[in-house]
Design a protein around this motif. Structure first.
Motif, PDB file in Angstrom:
ATOM      1  N   THR A 282       0.856  -1.103   0.007  1.00 51.50           N
ATOM      2  CA  THR A 282       0.217   0.147   0.165  1.00 51.50           C
ATOM      3  C   THR A 282       0.833   1.146   0.042  1.00 51.50           C
ATOM      4  O   THR A 282       0.454   2.351  -0.605  1.00 51.50           O
ATOM      5  CB  THR A 282      -0.844  -0.144   1.265  1.00 51.50           C
ATOM      6  OG1 THR A 282      -0.207  -0.078   2.323  1.00 51.50           O
ATOM      7  CG2 THR A 282      -1.960  -0.885   1.209  1.00 51.50           C
ATOM      8  N   LYS A 283       1.980   1.417   0.677  1.00 53.69           N
ATOM      9  CA  LYS A 283       2.774   2.505   0.624  1.00 53.69           C
ATOM     10  C   LYS A 283       4.179   2.498  -0.048  1.00 53.69           C
ATOM     11  O   LYS A 283       4.378   3.338  -0.647  1.00 53.69           O
ATOM     12  CB  LYS A 283       3.260   2.556   2.096  1.00 53.69           C
ATOM     13  CG  LYS A 283       2.311   2.842   2.952  1.00 53.69           C
ATOM     14  CD  LYS A 283       2.778   3.254   4.440  1.00 53.69           C
ATOM     15  CE  LYS A 283       1.437   3.533   5.468  1.00 53.69           C
ATOM     16  NZ  LYS A 283       2.062   3.926   6.703  1.00 53.69           N
ATOM     17  N   LEU A 284       4.703   1.317  -0.532  1.00 59.51           N
ATOM     18  CA  LEU A 284       5.768   1.170  -1.517  1.00 59.51           C
ATOM     19  C   LEU A 284       5.586   0.754  -3.000  1.00 59.51           C
ATOM     20  O   LEU A 284       6.035   1.378  -3.749  1.00 59.51           O
ATOM     21  CB  LEU A 284       6.710   0.281  -0.654  1.00 59.51           C
ATOM     22  CG  LEU A 284       7.266   0.332   0.721  1.00 59.51           C
ATOM     23  CD1 LEU A 284       8.422  -0.667   1.147  1.00 59.51           C
ATOM     24  CD2 LEU A 284       7.982   1.735   0.565  1.00 59.51           C
ATOM     25  N   PHE A 285       4.414   0.084  -3.130  1.00 59.46           N
ATOM     26  CA  PHE A 285       4.159  -0.566  -4.296  1.00 59.46           C
ATOM     27  C   PHE A 285       3.447   0.786  -5.196  1.00 59.46           C
ATOM     28  O   PHE A 285       2.489   1.237  -4.377  1.00 59.46           O
ATOM     29  CB  PHE A 285       3.376  -1.715  -4.122  1.00 59.46           C
ATOM     30  CG  PHE A 285       2.769  -2.252  -5.258  1.00 59.46           C
ATOM     31  CD1 PHE A 285       3.559  -3.431  -5.986  1.00 59.46           C
ATOM     32  CD2 PHE A 285       1.570  -1.936  -6.110  1.00 59.46           C
ATOM     33  CE1 PHE A 285       2.957  -3.921  -7.202  1.00 59.46           C
ATOM     34  CE2 PHE A 285       1.156  -2.266  -7.259  1.00 59.46           C
ATOM     35  CZ  PHE A 285       1.767  -3.272  -7.887  1.00 59.46           C
ATOM     36  N   PRO A 286       3.691   1.078  -6.374  1.00 51.95           N
ATOM     37  CA  PRO A 286       4.649   0.307  -7.413  1.00 51.95           C
ATOM     38  C   PRO A 286       6.033   1.155  -7.624  1.00 51.95           C
ATOM     39  O   PRO A 286       6.718   0.892  -8.473  1.00 51.95           O
ATOM     40  CB  PRO A 286       3.863  -0.069  -8.520  1.00 51.95           C
ATOM     41  CG  PRO A 286       3.133   1.463  -8.633  1.00 51.95           C
ATOM     42  CD  PRO A 286       2.688   1.873  -7.114  1.00 51.95           C
ATOM     43  N   ASP A 287       6.139   1.835  -6.477  1.00 52.39           N
ATOM     44  CA  ASP A 287       7.243   2.884  -6.869  1.00 52.39           C
ATOM     45  C   ASP A 287       8.455   2.534  -6.391  1.00 52.39           C
ATOM     46  O   ASP A 287       9.525   3.034  -6.761  1.00 52.39           O
ATOM     47  CB  ASP A 287       6.852   4.237  -6.121  1.00 52.39           C
ATOM     48  CG  ASP A 287       5.615   4.780  -6.975  1.00 52.39           C
ATOM     49  OD1 ASP A 287       5.530   5.049  -8.188  1.00 52.39           O
ATOM     50  OD2 ASP A 287       4.760   5.497  -6.281  1.00 52.39           O
ATOM     51  N   LEU A 288       8.592   1.602  -5.223  1.00 54.37           N
ATOM     52  CA  LEU A 288       9.870   1.356  -4.587  1.00 54.37           C
ATOM     53  C   LEU A 288       9.760  -0.058  -4.282  1.00 54.37           C
ATOM     54  O   LEU A 288       8.981  -0.817  -4.432  1.00 54.37           O
ATOM     55  CB  LEU A 288      10.019   1.856  -3.353  1.00 54.37           C
ATOM     56  CG  LEU A 288       9.958   3.615  -3.043  1.00 54.37           C
ATOM     57  CD1 LEU A 288      10.066   3.977  -1.716  1.00 54.37           C
ATOM     58  CD2 LEU A 288      11.265   3.996  -3.966  1.00 54.37           C
ATOM     59  N   PRO A 289      10.998  -0.693  -4.450  1.00 54.21           N
ATOM     60  CA  PRO A 289      11.484  -2.214  -4.249  1.00 54.21           C
ATOM     61  C   PRO A 289      11.116  -2.688  -2.857  1.00 54.21           C
ATOM     62  O   PRO A 289      11.393  -1.753  -1.684  1.00 54.21           O
ATOM     63  CB  PRO A 289      12.935  -2.289  -4.686  1.00 54.21           C
ATOM     64  CG  PRO A 289      13.533  -0.974  -4.599  1.00 54.21           C
ATOM     65  CD  PRO A 289      12.547   0.000  -4.622  1.00 54.21           C
ATOM     66  N   PHE A 290      10.804  -3.928  -2.719  1.00 53.99           N
ATOM     67  CA  PHE A 290      10.787  -4.263  -1.380  1.00 53.99           C
ATOM     68  C   PHE A 290      10.791  -5.911  -1.506  1.00 53.99           C
ATOM     69  O   PHE A 290      10.484  -6.599  -2.411  1.00 53.99           O
ATOM     70  CB  PHE A 290       9.413  -3.931  -0.769  1.00 53.99           C
ATOM     71  CG  PHE A 290       8.123  -4.356  -1.254  1.00 53.99           C
ATOM     72  CD1 PHE A 290       7.534  -5.662  -1.263  1.00 53.99           C
ATOM     73  CD2 PHE A 290       7.563  -3.419  -2.292  1.00 53.99           C
ATOM     74  CE1 PHE A 290       6.336  -5.945  -2.028  1.00 53.99           C
ATOM     75  CE2 PHE A 290       6.487  -3.707  -2.878  1.00 53.99           C
ATOM     76  CZ  PHE A 290       5.776  -4.972  -2.753  1.00 53.99           C
ATOM     77  N   GLY A 291      11.493  -6.388  -0.392  1.00 55.22           N
ATOM     78  CA  GLY A 291      11.237  -8.203  -0.391  1.00 55.22           C
ATOM     79  C   GLY A 291       9.909  -8.703   0.278  1.00 55.22           C
ATOM     80  O   GLY A 291       9.228  -7.887   0.793  1.00 55.22           O
ATOM     81  N   LEU A 292       9.854  -9.713   0.120  1.00 59.51           N
ATOM     82  CA  LEU A 292       8.703 -10.527   0.494  1.00 59.51           C
ATOM     83  C   LEU A 292       9.004 -12.084   0.550  1.00 59.51           C
ATOM     84  O   LEU A 292      10.004 -12.529   0.262  1.00 59.51           O
ATOM     85  CB  LEU A 292       7.715 -10.155  -0.478  1.00 59.51           C
ATOM     86  CG  LEU A 292       7.701 -10.583  -2.015  1.00 59.51           C
ATOM     87  CD1 LEU A 292       7.539 -12.107  -2.384  1.00 59.51           C
ATOM     88  CD2 LEU A 292       7.006  -9.733  -2.969  1.00 59.51           C
TER      89      LEU A 292
END
Length: 258
Positions: A13-23
């Motif tokens: 909700t806060k990072l997607f789709p502008d910043l990468p993140f692990g999952l």
């Protein structure tokens, strides 16, 4: 089946789709993603859906000089532990079972973001790519003209991501070229100080935003990875602009990037 488990509950909700993140994910036990299933899939896909070469490519590999490998696609998959190869199976959604997996997984993401359909969530032109690589193989420094969930299925990978907003890493001209011609980008080791490395083991994944440069290397055993991509309206518009800007640059009329 539940596919996704974000390590940061706010990532979608806060990072997607502008910043990468692990999952975290639950694809690793799928019978569709075993070597035996992939050997069968290779035989069913059209030749232009298969790309393969030696795993000894350089991080800054020039596309025209990519080292080749003298094996048939099915033999590469069957012998990946010793083949010294890198392979990608493209657009595997032509097979109904894989297409269902793509749609189910991205529908789960859409639901977590509060949408009731893939279209409403902006997930269009869905595609899946499966990477089969020998130990110590390199995917060169590049950028992709879509948005991408990348999942590690077997073996370990080191996934290095670089900030798209830093034009000292990838210039406007380089990103235009990666969208229009070939995905590979010029690389300099000094970029590494501004990278984020994800040490991916089976069950780990990473979201890679549109055109964020990255390169990947397998560890000391063979690797299977799955990539789910799509093109939102925003991505299609950006790709259209990059195409026109690249043409104008060739005429000596470079334009401001979108």
């Amino acid at each position: 089946m539940k596919f996704f488990e974000p390590t940061d509950k706010n990532a979608l909700t806060k990072l997607f789709p502008d910043l990468p993140f692990g999952l975290r994910h639950h694809f690793a036990g799928s019978p569709l993603l075993t070597l035996s299933s992939l050997a069968e899939l290779v035989s069913e896909l059209p030749r232009d859906s298969l790309e393969y070469n030696s795993g000894k490519a350089a991080i800054d590999q020039k596309p025209e000089l990519t080292p080749t490998i003298d094996l048939e696609p099915k033999d590469i998959v069957r012998n990946i532990e010793s083949a010294g190869a890198w392979m990608v199976l493209k657009n595997v959604g032509v097979h109904p079972a894989y297409q269902k997996m793509i749609e189910d997984a991205l529908m789960e993401v859409a639901g977590m973001r509060g949408f009731s359909s893939l279209k409403e969530a902006g997930f269009e032109d869905l595609r899946a790519f499966i990477f089969v690589s020998s130990a110590n193989s390199t995917t060169p420094f590049h950028a992709d003209a879509d948005e991408n969930f990348f999942f590690q299925i077997h073996g370990d990978k080191y996934f290095h991501v670089y900030d798209n907003r830093d034009r000292s890493i990838a210039s406007d001209e380089a990103l235009e070229g990666s969208a229009v011609r070939h995905r590979n980008l010029p690389y300099d080791p000094k970029f590494d100080a501004r990278s984020t490395t994800y040490n991916l083991k089976p069950g780990d994944g990473v979201f890679v935003p549109y055109q964020w440069p990255h390169w990947v290397r397998t560890a000391d055993t063979y690797s299977i990875s799955l990539s789910l991509t799509w093109k939102s309206d925003s991505v299609r518009r950006r790709n259209d602009i990059f195409t026109v800007n690249s043409m104008l640059r060739g005429l000596g009329l470079p334009q401001k990037a979108p």
